[in-house]
Each structure stands twice: as structure tokens, then as C-alpha cells.
Design an enzyme around this catalytic site. Sequence first.
Site, PDB file in Angstrom:
ATOM      1  N   LYS A   1     -33.516  22.754-114.291  1.00  0.00           N
ATOM      2  CA  LYS A   1     -32.718  23.920-113.910  1.00  0.00           C
ATOM      3  C   LYS A   1     -33.357  24.622-112.713  1.00  0.00           C
ATOM      4  O   LYS A   1     -34.460  25.165-112.816  1.00  0.00           O
ATOM      5  CB  LYS A   1     -32.623  24.914-115.077  1.00  0.00           C
ATOM      6  CG  LYS A   1     -31.557  25.981-114.815  1.00  0.00           C
ATOM      7  CD  LYS A   1     -31.734  27.214-115.675  1.00  0.00           C
ATOM      8  CE  LYS A   1     -32.746  28.158-115.118  1.00  0.00           C
ATOM      9  NZ  LYS A   1     -32.397  28.765-113.830  1.00  0.00           N
TER      10      LYS A   1
ATOM     11  N   GLY B   1     -42.565  33.510-117.501  1.00  0.00           N
ATOM     12  CA  GLY B   1     -43.389  32.503-118.177  1.00  0.00           C
ATOM     13  C   GLY B   1     -43.629  32.881-119.631  1.00  0.00           C
ATOM     14  O   GLY B   1     -43.567  32.036-120.533  1.00  0.00           O
TER      15      GLY B   1
ATOM     16  N   GLU C   1     -46.777  27.240-114.768  1.00  0.00           N
ATOM     17  CA  GLU C   1     -47.433  27.476-113.470  1.00  0.00           C
ATOM     18  C   GLU C   1     -46.877  28.790-112.958  1.00  0.00           C
ATOM     19  O   GLU C   1     -45.711  28.870-112.582  1.00  0.00           O
ATOM     20  CB  GLU C   1     -47.125  26.334-112.520  1.00  0.00           C
ATOM     21  CG  GLU C   1     -47.703  25.017-112.995  1.00  0.00           C
ATOM     22  CD  GLU C   1     -47.206  23.867-112.156  1.00  0.00           C
ATOM     23  OE1 GLU C   1     -47.285  23.954-110.927  1.00  0.00           O
ATOM     24  OE2 GLU C   1     -46.710  22.896-112.747  1.00  0.00           O
TER      25      GLU C   1
ATOM     26  N   CYS D   1     -46.898  30.823-104.158  1.00  0.00           N
ATOM     27  CA  CYS D   1     -47.733  31.279-105.274  1.00  0.00           C
ATOM     28  C   CYS D   1     -49.185  31.394-104.839  1.00  0.00           C
ATOM     29  O   CYS D   1     -49.892  32.317-105.219  1.00  0.00           O
ATOM     30  CB  CYS D   1     -47.590  30.332-106.464  1.00  0.00           C
ATOM     31  SG  CYS D   1     -47.967  28.621-106.085  1.00  0.00           S
TER      32      CYS D   1
ATOM     33  N   GLY E   1     -42.833  29.784-112.231  1.00  0.00           N
ATOM     34  CA  GLY E   1     -42.159  31.046-111.924  1.00  0.00           C
ATOM     35  C   GLY E   1     -43.109  32.203-112.151  1.00  0.00           C
ATOM     36  O   GLY E   1     -44.332  32.043-112.109  1.00  0.00           O
ATOM     37  N   SER E   2     -42.534  33.362-112.441  1.00  0.00           N
ATOM     38  CA  SER E   2     -43.346  34.578-112.543  1.00  0.00           C
ATOM     39  C   SER E   2     -43.999  34.690-113.926  1.00  0.00           C
ATOM     40  O   SER E   2     -43.567  34.039-114.886  1.00  0.00           O
ATOM     41  CB  SER E   2     -42.459  35.795-112.292  1.00  0.00           C
ATOM     42  OG  SER E   2     -41.463  35.849-113.287  1.00  0.00           O
TER      43      SER E   2
END
Length: 469
Positions: A165, A221, A238, A272, A216-217
Amino acid sequence: MTSRQPPSSPGDRKPFAVLDPATGEVCGEAPDQHPDALDATVDRAQEAWLSWRADPVARATALLAAADAVEAAAADMAPLLTREQGKPLAESYAEVARTAARLRYFAELDGPRPQPIPDGRPVRSEIRWRSLGPVAAIVPWNFPLQLASAKLAPALAAGNTVVLKPSPYTPLATLLLGSVISTALPADVLTIVTGNEPLGARLASHPGIRHVTFTGSVPTGRAVAESAAASLARVTLELGGNDAAILLEDVDVERIADRLFWAAFRNCGQVCMAVKRVYAPARLYSDVVEALAQRAKAVVVGSGLAPGTQLGPVNNAPQLARVERWTEEALADGARAVAGGHRLDRPGYFFAPTILADVPPGSPVVTEEQFGPVLPVLPYGSIDEAVAAANDTGFGLGGSVWGTDLDRAWAVAGRLECGTAWINHHAELSLAQPFAGIKESGVGVAGGPWGLHGNLRPFVVHRPDEGWQ
Ligand code: NAD
């Protein structure tokens, strides 16, 4: 073979619009998949797994063909990526190339072989490595293709099937990637699903999913880990970073300034592992601020599709608002914008490349992940003070040390509490290295053979030795 889009499903909805961040206008649309349709998608991924897992040679051949197909589609994929993500076109081409390289790397990587377990007893035990089943991959909008391949290449190479996704901000290039890769794969080995929440949450909690791999953030997460707890699927996260760059007393400011600047501003700071804070010795502070500000003022900002653009827009309106809010808070707290400090007065989500001096260390632009074209520069007295400040964060993704005496820099780098530390550069990664944040920056290991292992499970077969009665 065709693109694997899930079929129409209960309550199928109208497609959702995707905006071009350089204009704020609609540049495409993507299916808004109903979460209930995930049941059929995951069932098909489970069915496809039964044969995909069985033949490693066929898998490698298919993934190499997929890499070739991605490269061949670069002229379509790269402009689409720039249009929805905002990055300069050359960076989109580079991202497509890295996407293909990752597929090739994992196709060619030897999986772990069966290993005997000698333990001194008259038995024979062996560890074999098995795939897990359908894997859910959820990715953000900053490097949609590269991060998709970072998930799907090791998962598929290990023998799993994948339901991926993308972010609703950047689904278009990923849908194209999915259909291109799928020309080389059996049906339902890879499925791309697009839509708004709760699609990701439902995917992460789906009982048929055996591994949820998320980038993602930090807050999302956490939510993903909670969702995956429903089925006790394996979770790899991650997450965000707030990487510090420490400049040492002997640093040659002019020599490193370009590299340091772009380590913070590449992809409009939406990396990131971007440099998100700079610590400069008090003696060199104004030189460092000035060198970075000069570069910020000289950067060509514009649409990623325009020739000569070096820095595109911020990807989306909420992210722009966050960058603006934290910059304004820092200025209100007494920081100086030596370059930029404001939105650009034009359509789209543009923010002037910003260098902030005299920022209070407790300001959110220092303590949080700004994820945009804004860089605070802070002075330090002793190196112990700089290392303590660099480590004084809940994040632990990367960090760097910049100086002329490499042994000294090496020693300081070893004191950083993070997953990867660099000297005189930042965020340069090899496909063969492990990639793992510590603290709130992540759970699990991606990259290299460790990334493959993260998609396998040990299976032990144990029997008595010859002569058993
Ligand atoms: P985000 O966390 O908002 O979204 C990431 C993905 O999760 C998107 O696909 C989103 O649609 C989906 N999502 C949202 N809510 C969900 C839920 N409840 N359950 C499941 N999925 C959900 O992140 P973002 O704003 O798209 O990306 C920026 C963040 O990603 C930054 O924090 C950045 O540091 C981080 N990032 C980390 C790495 C890394 O490797 N460590 C790499 C790139 C980006």
C-alpha cells in the site's frame, strides 16, 4: 500477464484525486479500495504463495526480468513520480534506477542454506529457512518507488507474496511500478492496493498477513504495531529520524559545505536520514552558518519538471503547514532566519530553503523531525557537549561527523547512538549493508542479507543419528 489490481469489491468507491505539489492541482486519480476487499486480495496472495515459495530459481529469474522491465519503463515512471511527489526529474530517474537495482540485488543474493546444528549429542538437527506467507508492505510518500522495492524485493526473493500500500499522496508511480513488475511475475504474487485510511490499518491487522513491514512516521508506526498485534504478525518498522551532523574543530568548512548542505536539503529535506540538525564549534559557528546560508539562497527552487530545478516543493499541504509552524515557533523563540524562513508566494507547496541560527535547543525544529527544507545550526563548546546533544533525542536513525583528522572523526562517530554513522558524508547507503534505526527510529533490520532474513523463519528438523533403536 497483467497488472494485479484487486477486482471490484463491496462498496467500491469513486477514485480519489492526487495533487501535483508544484501546482496544487489534480494530476491524476487512484482507486479508493474498500478495506473489505482486502479479504479477497489476501486470500489470493496466500494461494499464490504456495507455488511462488517452491522454486527459488524461478523466483530469481522473475525478479531479474522485473528489474529489466522497471528500467525499460523509466521514461514513463520518472515523470509520473516527479508530478505527484515533487522531486526534480533527475532524482526521479535515479530513484527508478535504485528501484531496479534493489530488485536485481535481492534476485542475485543467495538465501541461507540449510545448516546443521552440532551440539555433541548423537542426533542430527538441521535449520532450514522458510518463507512466511503474504507480507503487507506500507510505505510513505518521500521515496515511493525506492521504499516499495526495499520492501517487496527481499520479501519476494525470500518466497513470500506481497500486498503493498503506497501513501495516498503518491500512489500513481507505484501503481505503474506494480503493473510493470507484475508482467514478470505469476498472478497475485504482488498486489498494489490504494486508498485512504482505514485501508492501511486493516491491512496491518489482517489475519492472513504474516509480516507487516512499514516505513513511515513514529506515531503511525506505533499504530501499525498495535494493528499487527491482532494477528501477532511479525513487524518491521523503519521510522523517522532526527539525524545530527557534528562538525569538528579541524573541519574545512568550504570543502564540506556543498555536501553538508545537500545532505540536509536533498528531496526538499524529506529524507528519513537527512541531516536535521548541525552542531558547529563556537569558533566556526558564523562561518558554518554563512556557508550554508549562501548555498540556500543560491538554490534553484521550482517544479521538478522544469529544467534546472534543484529543489522541488514540499510534498503536501499538512507537511508544509508543519514546516511553517515549527519555523515560525523557532523565530518567535529568538532564532534568526539567515536564509529563507517563509513560504514562497506562488501556487503549490513551496517553502524557501531555510537556515536557522541561534535556535533555542528546545525548539521543535531541533527536537522533532522537521522533514522539510529547514535546517537549524547550533553552536557547541566541548565535543562531549556536542555528542550529548546529538544523542539527546528519542530518535536513533543516523548521524555524521565532519572533520579533517579521520581517526578523530572515527572516534567521535563511534559515540553516536544510532543505526548508521558516517564521516564527511551522510545517508550514503549500500544495498549490502544492514539498515536499522534504534530507539524510536525502528524495529527490525532491513537491507542486505539481514533484509532477506527478516522475511524468513527458521524451521528445524531433528532426528536421531544412525543406529537409533
Ligand atoms: P506516515 O506515517 O504518515 O504514513 C506512512 C504510510 O502509512 C502511508 O502509506 C499512510 O497512508 C499509512 N498509514 C497512515 N495511517 C495508518 C494506519 N493507522 N495504519 C497503517 N498505515 C497507515 O508517514 P509519511 O508522512 O507518509 O512519511 C514521512 C515519515 O516517514 C517520516 O517520519 C520519515 O522519517 C519516515 N521515513 C522513514 C524511513 C526509514 O527508512 N526509516 C524512510 C522514509 C521515510
